[in-house]
Design a protein around this motif. Structure first.
Motif, PDB file in Angstrom:
ATOM      1  N   PRO A  84       0.818  -1.230   0.000  1.00 21.53           N
ATOM      2  CA  PRO A  84       0.000   0.000   0.000  1.00 21.53           C
ATOM      3  C   PRO A  84       0.848   1.275   0.000  1.00 21.53           C
ATOM      4  N   ILE A  85       0.439   2.232  -0.830  1.00 21.06           N
ATOM      5  CA  ILE A  85       1.152   3.504  -0.980  1.00 21.06           C
ATOM      6  C   ILE A  85       0.424   4.564  -0.156  1.00 21.06           C
ATOM      7  N   GLU A  86       1.024   4.993   0.941  1.00 20.08           N
ATOM      8  CA  GLU A  86       0.381   5.979   1.826  1.00 20.08           C
ATOM      9  C   GLU A  86       0.102   7.294   1.114  1.00 20.08           C
ATOM     10  N   GLU A  87       1.040   7.752   0.286  1.00 22.72           N
ATOM     11  CA  GLU A  87       0.875   9.040  -0.400  1.00 22.72           C
ATOM     12  C   GLU A  87      -0.360   9.070  -1.290  1.00 22.72           C
ATOM     13  N   LEU A  88      -0.784   7.898  -1.760  1.00 20.39           N
ATOM     14  CA  LEU A  88      -1.973   7.817  -2.616  1.00 20.39           C
ATOM     15  C   LEU A  88      -3.113   7.125  -1.874  1.00 20.39           C
ATOM     16  N   ARG A  89      -3.121   7.299  -0.562  1.00 24.43           N
ATOM     17  CA  ARG A  89      -4.195   6.828   0.307  1.00 24.43           C
ATOM     18  C   ARG A  89      -4.502   5.342   0.131  1.00 24.43           C
ATOM     19  N   GLY A  90      -3.439   4.549   0.172  1.00 23.37           N
ATOM     20  CA  GLY A  90      -3.614   3.104   0.161  1.00 23.37           C
ATOM     21  C   GLY A  90      -3.613   2.454  -1.202  1.00 23.37           C
ATOM     22  N   SER A  91      -3.256   3.175  -2.253  1.00 28.51           N
ATOM     23  CA  SER A  91      -3.178   2.576  -3.582  1.00 28.51           C
ATOM     24  C   SER A  91      -2.308   1.329  -3.535  1.00 28.51           C
ATOM     25  N   LEU A 117      -2.708   3.578 -12.320  1.00 28.76           N
ATOM     26  CA  LEU A 117      -2.299   3.522 -10.927  1.00 28.76           C
ATOM     27  C   LEU A 117      -3.464   4.099 -10.130  1.00 28.76           C
ATOM     28  N   PRO A 118      -4.450   3.232  -9.782  1.00 28.59           N
ATOM     29  CA  PRO A 118      -5.640   3.736  -9.086  1.00 28.59           C
ATOM     30  C   PRO A 118      -5.339   4.147  -7.649  1.00 28.59           C
ATOM     31  N   TYR A 119      -6.032   5.193  -7.185  1.00 27.46           N
ATOM     32  CA  TYR A 119      -5.870   5.678  -5.822  1.00 27.46           C
ATOM     33  C   TYR A 119      -7.246   6.034  -5.263  1.00 27.46           C
ATOM     34  N   LEU A 120      -7.345   6.150  -3.956  1.00 26.97           N
ATOM     35  CA  LEU A 120      -8.588   6.522  -3.309  1.00 26.97           C
ATOM     36  C   LEU A 120      -8.712   8.041  -3.362  1.00 26.97           C
ATOM     37  N   ALA A 121      -9.625   8.529  -4.215  1.00 30.35           N
ATOM     38  CA  ALA A 121      -9.801   9.969  -4.384  1.00 30.35           C
ATOM     39  C   ALA A 121     -10.566  10.580  -3.216  1.00 30.35           C
ATOM     40  N   GLY A 122     -11.415   9.775  -2.585  1.00 34.70           N
ATOM     41  CA  GLY A 122     -12.183  10.281  -1.449  1.00 34.70           C
ATOM     42  C   GLY A 122     -13.304   9.321  -1.117  1.00 34.70           C
ATOM     43  N   LEU A 137      -4.429   7.700 -11.635  1.00 37.13           N
ATOM     44  CA  LEU A 137      -3.506   8.814 -11.748  1.00 37.13           C
ATOM     45  C   LEU A 137      -3.588   9.362 -13.171  1.00 37.13           C
ATOM     46  N   ALA A 138      -3.717  10.677 -13.318  1.00 31.52           N
ATOM     47  CA  ALA A 138      -3.760  11.305 -14.642  1.00 31.52           C
ATOM     48  C   ALA A 138      -2.322  11.410 -15.153  1.00 31.52           C
ATOM     49  N   ILE A 139      -1.939  10.504 -16.057  1.00 30.74           N
ATOM     50  CA  ILE A 139      -0.558  10.412 -16.548  1.00 30.74           C
ATOM     51  C   ILE A 139      -0.288  11.549 -17.540  1.00 30.74           C
ATOM     52  N   GLU A 162       5.064  10.362 -15.013  1.00 30.47           N
ATOM     53  CA  GLU A 162       4.587  11.426 -14.137  1.00 30.47           C
ATOM     54  C   GLU A 162       3.089  11.540 -14.283  1.00 30.47           C
ATOM     55  N   GLY A 163       2.439  11.993 -13.223  1.00 31.83           N
ATOM     56  CA  GLY A 163       0.998  12.176 -13.273  1.00 31.83           C
ATOM     57  C   GLY A 163       0.507  12.932 -12.055  1.00 31.83           C
ATOM     58  N   ASP A 164      -0.782  13.216 -12.071  1.00 26.09           N
ATOM     59  CA  ASP A 164      -1.387  13.982 -10.989  1.00 26.09           C
ATOM     60  C   ASP A 164      -2.562  13.228 -10.393  1.00 26.09           C
ATOM     61  N   ALA A 165      -2.650  13.304  -9.074  1.00 26.91           N
ATOM     62  CA  ALA A 165      -3.789  12.741  -8.346  1.00 26.91           C
ATOM     63  C   ALA A 165      -4.649  13.908  -7.873  1.00 26.91           C
ATOM     64  N   HIS A 166      -5.936  13.838  -8.133  1.00 24.53           N
ATOM     65  CA  HIS A 166      -6.883  14.873  -7.715  1.00 24.53           C
ATOM     66  C   HIS A 166      -7.827  14.248  -6.686  1.00 24.53           C
ATOM     67  N   PHE A 167      -7.827  14.807  -5.481  1.00 23.20           N
ATOM     68  CA  PHE A 167      -8.635  14.260  -4.397  1.00 23.20           C
ATOM     69  C   PHE A 167      -9.923  15.077  -4.232  1.00 23.20           C
TER      70      PHE A 167
END
Length: 188
Positions: A84-91, A117-122, A137-139, A162-167
């Motif tokens: 699990p990736i903490e920076e991406l809320r458990g991805s 690379l899915p992440y928990l957006a909220g 992740l928006a690559i 590189e990409g951006d995560a929007h929460f």
């Protein structure tokens, strides 16, 4: 009774030997033998594939693998279950999709890979139910280098993107993935 003790001792010894002999391969050591390893740095922090020891007589699914699209779309999927990736809320999952026709030893694929690379957006509470929202992740850029390519056998190489995560709470996180390595068995 004595026989039962002997069997217990033998079983415990076998289990201990099996666990001791199963080591996790370092995903940051470049190999080309189909060891099913994958790892990368996310904003300078190590992210590795998840690992479980393989016990005798127990079949575990691969945590890292490469498989051709069964629909015949000329796509190879490299998938990995991650720690699990903490920076991406458990991805904890990544998928890199590559066009098979462009894969050859020494090939460099710039902005060709389809990376998820899915992440928990909220999340949102509605009554007693919590709804969790996942996003990819928006690559913005990617690069995959191929070291070894034996169709139906082994694929190894490097990647970065590189990409951006929007929460949902309005925060954004820029993610830079570097020093990515993979060495996978190629399943058809």
């Amino acid at each position: 009774m004595k026989t039962m003790k002997i069997w217990r001792i033998m079983f415990i010894t076998l289990a201990a030997f099996s666990l001791a002999s199963c080591d996790k391969d370092d995903p940051f050591v470049e190999t080309d033998t189909g060891k099913n390893t994958l790892g990368f740095l996310l904003n300078g922090k190590k992210v590795e594939y998840a690992w479980e020891p393989i016990l005798p007589f127990v079949d575990y699914g691969y945590k890292v693998y490469a498989m051709e699209d069964y629909m015949g779309n000329d796509t190879l999927y490299i998938n990995a279950v991650l720690e699990p990736i903490e920076e991406l809320r458990g991805s904890n999952y990544i998928s890199i999709k590559l066009p098979i026709t462009k894969l050859s030893p020494g090939a460099v694929l710039e902005n060709v890979a389809d990376i998820e690379l899915p992440y928990l957006a909220g999340s949102e509470q509605k009554g007693e139910i919590t709804h969790k929202y996942r996003q990819n992740l928006a690559i913005t850029s990617s690069r995959v280098g191929i070291r070894t390519c034996k169709r139906g056998e082994v694929l190894s190489g490097t990647f970065e993107f590189e990409g951006d995560a929007h929460f949902m709470d309005g925060t954004d996180k820029h993610c830079k993935i570097t020093e990515g390595h993979f060495d996978v068995e190629w399943h058809r």
